[in-house]
Design a protein around this motif. Structure first.
Motif, PDB file in Angstrom:
ATOM      1  N   ASP A 231     -16.336  59.738   8.309  1.00 48.10           N
ATOM      2  CA  ASP A 231     -16.765  58.344   8.208  1.00 48.10           C
ATOM      3  C   ASP A 231     -15.955  57.538   7.197  1.00 48.10           C
ATOM      4  N   VAL A 232     -15.056  58.230   6.498  1.00 52.43           N
ATOM      5  CA  VAL A 232     -14.353  57.573   5.401  1.00 52.43           C
ATOM      6  C   VAL A 232     -13.548  56.354   5.857  1.00 52.43           C
ATOM      7  N   SER A 233     -12.836  56.480   6.971  1.00 55.96           N
ATOM      8  CA  SER A 233     -12.000  55.340   7.360  1.00 55.96           C
ATOM      9  C   SER A 233     -12.850  54.157   7.817  1.00 55.96           C
TER      10      SER A 233
ATOM     11  N   LEU B 195     -15.094  48.706   6.636  1.00 61.49           N
ATOM     12  CA  LEU B 195     -16.214  47.813   6.353  1.00 61.49           C
ATOM     13  C   LEU B 195     -16.089  47.166   4.973  1.00 61.49           C
ATOM     14  N   LEU B 196     -15.604  47.943   4.008  1.00 62.43           N
ATOM     15  CA  LEU B 196     -15.441  47.380   2.665  1.00 62.43           C
ATOM     16  C   LEU B 196     -14.429  46.240   2.681  1.00 62.43           C
TER      17      LEU B 196
ATOM     18  N   GLY C 175     -19.972  62.784   6.988  1.00 57.19           N
ATOM     19  CA  GLY C 175     -19.075  63.217   5.919  1.00 57.19           C
ATOM     20  C   GLY C 175     -17.709  62.572   5.999  1.00 57.19           C
ATOM     21  N   LYS C 176     -16.682  63.403   5.874  1.00 58.39           N
ATOM     22  CA  LYS C 176     -15.302  62.946   5.790  1.00 58.39           C
ATOM     23  C   LYS C 176     -14.879  62.048   6.961  1.00 58.39           C
TER      24      LYS C 176
ATOM     25  N   LEU D 127     -15.813  53.466   6.627  1.00 60.94           N
ATOM     26  CA  LEU D 127     -16.342  52.892   5.384  1.00 60.94           C
ATOM     27  C   LEU D 127     -15.327  51.929   4.765  1.00 60.94           C
ATOM     28  N   VAL D 128     -14.087  52.388   4.690  1.00 64.58           N
ATOM     29  CA  VAL D 128     -13.063  51.550   4.059  1.00 64.58           C
ATOM     30  C   VAL D 128     -12.836  50.279   4.884  1.00 64.58           C
TER      31      VAL D 128
ATOM     32  N   GLU E 167     -16.032  43.583   6.201  1.00 67.87           N
ATOM     33  CA  GLU E 167     -17.396  43.073   6.162  1.00 67.87           C
ATOM     34  C   GLU E 167     -17.769  42.643   4.743  1.00 67.87           C
TER      35      GLU E 167
ATOM     36  N   GLY F 254     -28.996  49.434   3.779  1.00 72.58           N
ATOM     37  CA  GLY F 254     -27.562  49.666   3.787  1.00 72.58           C
ATOM     38  C   GLY F 254     -27.140  50.494   4.989  1.00 72.58           C
ATOM     39  N   LYS F 255     -25.821  50.591   5.172  1.00 66.91           N
ATOM     40  CA  LYS F 255     -25.309  51.435   6.256  1.00 66.91           C
ATOM     41  C   LYS F 255     -24.971  52.803   5.682  1.00 66.91           C
ATOM     42  N   ILE F 256     -25.744  53.788   6.058  1.00 65.02           N
ATOM     43  CA  ILE F 256     -25.540  55.126   5.511  1.00 65.02           C
ATOM     44  C   ILE F 256     -24.984  56.044   6.603  1.00 65.02           C
ATOM     45  N   PHE F 257     -23.831  56.608   6.357  1.00 69.17           N
ATOM     46  CA  PHE F 257     -23.177  57.473   7.338  1.00 69.17           C
ATOM     47  C   PHE F 257     -23.479  58.938   7.046  1.00 69.17           C
ATOM     48  N   THR F 258     -23.478  59.738   8.097  1.00 68.34           N
ATOM     49  CA  THR F 258     -23.869  61.142   7.884  1.00 68.34           C
ATOM     50  C   THR F 258     -22.850  62.143   8.415  1.00 68.34           C
TER      51      THR F 258
END
Ligand SMILES: Cc1cc2nc3c(=O)[nH]c(=O)nc-3n(C[C@H](O)[C@H](O)[C@H](O)COP(=O)(O)OP(=O)(O)OC[C@H]3O[C@@H](n4cnc5c(N)ncnc54)[C@H](O)[C@@H]3O)c2cc1C
Ligand SMILES: Nc1ncnc2c1ncn2[C@@H]1O[C@H](COP(=O)(O)O)[C@@H](O)[C@H]1O
Lengths: 249, 337
Positions: A234-236, A241-242, A231-232, A238-239, A245, A225-229
């Motif tokens: 990376d939220v945008s 990609l959801l 924190g906050k 992540l959204v 992708e 998986g794509k794991i971000f480090t």
């Protein structure tokens, strides 16, 4: 009250599953076995009924010699008698289990048959309802609350979004769900007493599975998986990609 | 041999459940692949206005049995559901229609009925299937065992099979706009007698108006990382920002922070949503057992080595108290556009 409880032996829930060379079952090397966790709720409920109404608790297991351990655990909790319906093979389906249990139980005239709602090996959720048809006794499964008074049964069954309140009569088959009770821990006295309780052994009367496993396999591993480090921050991303992708939002 | 397929679909309060469309879609596919006839059957009342919508998914013929018509006759009044009566009705329809394959959803109702119907119709049972294929005219199904830690491919020892489909796995798929023919079943032909109402559901208690985890297509679950019941509004807000349901790990259910109905995992519910967001959940094997077949898994955890990251499609290593509110805001922002 004549109380029957059906127990099965299953691999511990923390077992790491490896597939055997036949590719039709798990590799049993190093696997430790326990009584099916849902069956502990069934044994506990059986003991509570006995404490309230008198009578005896008979624990039955269908399986190979190994299944004795499930009956022994029921003894340790306080069951009175045990029967092993012995299968010559460890390869059986839910119908074979239900059919053999039915063949034995039909001459026993129990008031109640307690079972777990599911066994955690094959997650069948089938034996209670199949047994119901074979014995022509009503069954209620996934039960979180059970009241029996004057021959009348009121059970609460968990369903999507709520509970069903079910009314029935004795005799009855109940499949227990977590929440119905807290299974007791065997104490030293009951463990000692359990050692002298014999297990009656009878031979399975029915063989002939209706379902054949052609292959057992492991689920496809998730590709990393794509794991971000950050924190906050990376939220945008992540959204995004959801949406773009994974396309789940 | 060609098959005849009976798809049993569920309705609730005059509407078909989402699982009904999943069942019809898959039944239609099997019928096509094996050159067989498909009949759809439902038990319920007041469905007339909903029926036409089923034709979009490949249903051409629908049989409807209204068991409420029989209640009064048998002086069994006021039941919502009776397992023996439903099982008998479905089995009778399968027999009179000559159906050898019965398809239904592995909902609470489906799981309760499937084994009964299999015994009554002398069929093999494939429960909780996640994939169905046809090889040389024979059905081979795949289902998870050992809490999803392995899968088995199964085939039947007979040519009669009852299959239940794990909800949310088979997606409804529109085919053509056809016409659907509806036929009312004469309930007296089902030879139901008072004995078939020996156990009846008298009442259904809705735990709350919230969406149940087992039925939701998006789930946000919270674990011990949330530190206390007072912080679960964060989970609820995040869930409502995406129209999802809330779930929980066993640790927080056992601690009394959340109701058992929310528990996901081996001793809780098995869920397969499109999106599962695990917040402050370590990813114990028993938790994974209930959610690992979700389509997309997102993990938020401050420990980069937490096992949940191993099965996550996406993850953020960080503090739930910081990430969740930010994520809720971001979802609200993009979804309002
Ligand atoms: C027979 C049996 C059946 C079981 N059945 C189930 C079941 O059905 N469902 C189930 O869930 N469990 C089940 N369990 C229990 C399971 O083994 C675990 O104990 C449980 O899942 C742990 O819950 P948790 O992840 O919430 O807690 P923990 O394991 O304590 O994890 C908490 C996580 O939160 C993270 N965290 C802490 N603070 C923060 C923060 N501020 N920000 C971000 N992350 C943070 C931590 O890094 C940790 O990874 C079962 C166990 C047994 C033996
Ligand atoms: N081999 C067995 N012997 C006795 N009881 C069993 C056996 N297998 C299943 N059961 C009972 O049936 C319940 C449901 O199992 P299953 O339908 O296999 O998920 C279990 O919780 C047991 O009570």
């Amino acid at each position: 009250m004549k109380i029957i409880v059906c127990v099965s032996l299953v691999p511990d829930s923390t077992t790491k599953v490896k597939i055997s060379d036949t590719k039709k079952s798990i590799d049993e090397n190093g696997v430790s076995y326990i009584i099916n966790p849902y069956d502990e709720f069934a044994v506990e409920e059986a003991l509570k009924l006995k404490e309230k109404n008198g009578g005896e608790v008979l624990a039955i297991s269908f399986g190979t010699d190994k299944a004795r351990d499930a009956i022994k655990k029921a003894f340790q909790m306080g069951a009175d008698k045990g029967v092993l319906i012995k299968s010559s093979s460890g390869d059986f389906d839910s119908y074979t289990v239900a059919r053999n249990l039915a063949e034995y139980i039909k001459n026993q005239n129990p008031d109640i048959i307690l079972m777990g709602k599911q066994s955690i090996d094959f997650d069948g959720l089938l034996v209670p309802s199949m047994l119901s048809e074979l014995l022509n006794i009503p069954s209620i499964s996934v039960v979180v609350k059970l009241d029996i008074a004057d021959g009348k049964v009121i059970a609460e069954r968990e369903v999507e979004g709520g509970k069903e309140i079910i009314e029935s009569s004795l005799p009855i088959i109940i499949g227990t769900q977590k929440g119905i009770n807290e299974p007791r821990y065997p104490n030293l006295k009951s463990i000692m007493a359990s050692k002298s309780k014999p297990i009656e052994e009878i031979q399975a009367s029915y063989t002939g599975n209706k379902v054949e496993i052609t292959e057992m396999k492991l689920p496809a591993a998730k590709s990393g998986g794509k794991i971000f480090t950050n924190g906050k921050d990376d939220v945008s991303e992540l959204v995004r990609l959801l949406r773009e992708e994974a396309k789940v939002i | 041999m060609s098959n005849k397929i009976l798809a049993f679909i569920e309705s609730k309060d005059g509407k078909f459940k989402n699982s009904a469309l999943e069942v019809i879609t898959e039944a239609h596919k099997i019928a096509d692949d094996s050159n067989s006839e498909l009949i759809v059957f439902t038990i319920g009342s007041d469905l007339d206005s909903e029926i036409q919508s089923l034709s979009n998914y490949g249903a051409k013929k629908l049989l409807v049995a209204d068991l409420s018509e029989i209640n009064t006759k048998n002086s069994v009044t006021d039941f919502k559901y009776s397992p023996p009566a439903f099982a008998k009705a479905i089995s009778e329809i399968a027999k009179t229609q000559g159906a050898n394959i019965i398809l239904m959803s592995a909902t609470s109702l489906g799981k309760d009925l499937a084994g009964r119907i299999a015994v009554r119709t002398d069929s093999s049972i494939f429960n909780d299937c996640i994939d169905i294929k046809i090889f040389d005219g024979n059905i081979v199904a795949t289902r998870p065992v050992y809490a999803g830690k392995s899968l088995i491919d199964i085939k039947a020892a007979s040519d009669r099979i009852v299959l239940t489909l794990r909800p949310n796995v088979f997606k409804p798929h529109k085919t053509e706009n056809g016409n659907i023919e509806m036929e009312k079943v004469d309930v007296n032909s089902l030879s139901l007698n008072p004995e078939d109402f020996s156990s009846v559901v008298k009442e259904i208690v809705v735990s709350n108006e919230k969406l149940d985890v087992a039925e939701a297509d998006r789930i946000v679950s919270g674990g011990r990382g949330l530190r206390g019941p007072e912080n679960f509004h964060l989970i609820e807000d995040l869930a409502s920002s995406i129209g999802g349901a809330t779930g929980a790990s066993r640790a927080v259910v056992d601690a009394g922070w959340r109701p058992h109905s929310e528990q996901v995992g081996q001793t809780g519910k098995t869920v397969t949503p499109s999106l599962y967001i695990a917040c402050g959940i370590s990813g114990a094997i028993q938790h994974l057992a209930g959610m690992s077949s979700s389509k997309c898994i997102v993990a938020i955890n401050k420990d980069k080595d937490a096992p949940i990251f191993q099965i996550a499609n996406y993850g953020i290593v960080g503090d739930v108290f910081e990430i969740i509110p930010a994520l809720t805001q971001e979802f609200k922002k993009v979804l309002s556009n």
